[in-house]
Design a protein around this motif. Structure first.
Motif, mmCIF file in Angstrom:
data_model
loop_
_atom_site.group_PDB
_atom_site.id
_atom_site.type_symbol
_atom_site.label_atom_id
_atom_site.label_comp_id
_atom_site.label_asym_id
_atom_site.label_seq_id
_atom_site.Cartn_x
_atom_site.Cartn_y
_atom_site.Cartn_z
ATOM 1 N N PRO A 2 55.497 85.051 47.704
ATOM 2 C CA PRO A 2 55.011 84.034 48.627
ATOM 3 C C PRO A 2 55.661 82.676 48.391
ATOM 4 O O PRO A 2 55.710 82.191 47.273
ATOM 5 C CB PRO A 2 53.523 83.969 48.319
ATOM 6 N N LEU A 3 56.153 82.083 49.456
ATOM 7 C CA LEU A 3 56.798 80.784 49.402
ATOM 8 C C LEU A 3 55.752 79.695 49.647
ATOM 9 O O LEU A 3 54.967 79.788 50.589
ATOM 10 C CB LEU A 3 57.901 80.698 50.458
ATOM 11 N N ALA A 4 55.747 78.704 48.772
ATOM 12 C CA ALA A 4 54.788 77.598 48.909
ATOM 13 C C ALA A 4 55.182 76.716 50.092
ATOM 14 O O ALA A 4 56.367 76.515 50.350
ATOM 15 C CB ALA A 4 54.766 76.779 47.626
ATOM 16 N N SER A 5 54.189 76.199 50.777
ATOM 17 C CA SER A 5 54.448 75.276 51.878
ATOM 18 C C SER A 5 54.950 73.950 51.319
ATOM 19 O O SER A 5 54.968 73.744 50.105
ATOM 20 C CB SER A 5 53.163 75.054 52.672
ATOM 21 N N ARG A 6 55.350 73.051 52.207
ATOM 22 C CA ARG A 6 55.837 71.742 51.764
ATOM 23 C C ARG A 6 54.757 71.011 50.974
ATOM 24 O O ARG A 6 55.011 70.456 49.906
ATOM 25 C CB ARG A 6 56.243 70.905 52.973
ATOM 26 N N LYS A 7 53.534 71.046 51.480
ATOM 27 C CA LYS A 7 52.418 70.350 50.829
ATOM 28 C C LYS A 7 52.103 70.972 49.463
ATOM 29 O O LYS A 7 51.921 70.256 48.469
ATOM 30 C CB LYS A 7 51.200 70.436 51.748
ATOM 31 N N LEU A 8 52.053 72.293 49.403
ATOM 32 C CA LEU A 8 51.767 72.970 48.140
ATOM 33 C C LEU A 8 52.906 72.773 47.144
ATOM 34 O O LEU A 8 52.664 72.631 45.944
ATOM 35 C CB LEU A 8 51.507 74.464 48.375
#
Length: 150
Positions: free
Chosen positions: A34-40
């Motif tokens: 899973p790729l983290a979002s920009r915010k995460l």
């Protein structure tokens, strides 16, 4: 005669080479899931920075693998743009076997710099600690809620 200091522009302060999140995503590996979002990603970088101040991180494939095998817990953060992927493709499986939370962030350069290093880093484990417990728990909750790969 006094010298007049000229003020730095925003581009000079950031180095002028900072890439946007969309540009970084274009270079990630096919296994970066899973790729983290920009915010995460920003939250994870901040958590790594806080952990590095109190020396509660494990950096590099060899060190992280050793401490996963020893049973240490924490959040494992992988850089999604590491090549060749054979360098660290076995670590997500080890994390799943031990029910450890892990996520991918788009840049190994940003991951290394958030750990206080000038060198890019492809994997970091953040261990829990009382000094940054709130940030760690928030990151852990969001990383565990990410959809796992099939």
């Amino acid at each position: 005669m006094t010298k007049v200091k000229k003020e730095k522009t925003v581009e000079e302060e950031t180095g002028g080479t900072e890439k946007s999140y969309q540009e970084l995503i274009a270079n990630i590996n096919p296994i970066a899931n899973p790729l983290a979002s920009r915010k995460l990603s920003k939250k994870l970088y901040k958590c790594v920075k806080k952990a590095a101040k109190v020396k509660q991180i494990r950096r590099g494939v060899k060190e992280v693998q050793k401490f996963i095998n020893k049973g240490e817990t924490g959040i494992v953060i992988f850089a999604g743009d590491t090549l060749p992927i054979e360098v660290y493709c076995h670590l997500p499986i080890m994390c799943e076997d031990r029910n450890m939370a892990y996520a991918y962030v788009p840049s190994k350069v940003d991951l290394g710099s958030s750990a206080g290093s000038k060198r890019p880093t492809c994997v970091i484990m953040v261990k829990p600690h009382d000094d940054y417990k709130e940030a760690y728990d928030e990151c852990l909750e969001e990383v565990t809620s990410l959809p796992k790969p099939i």
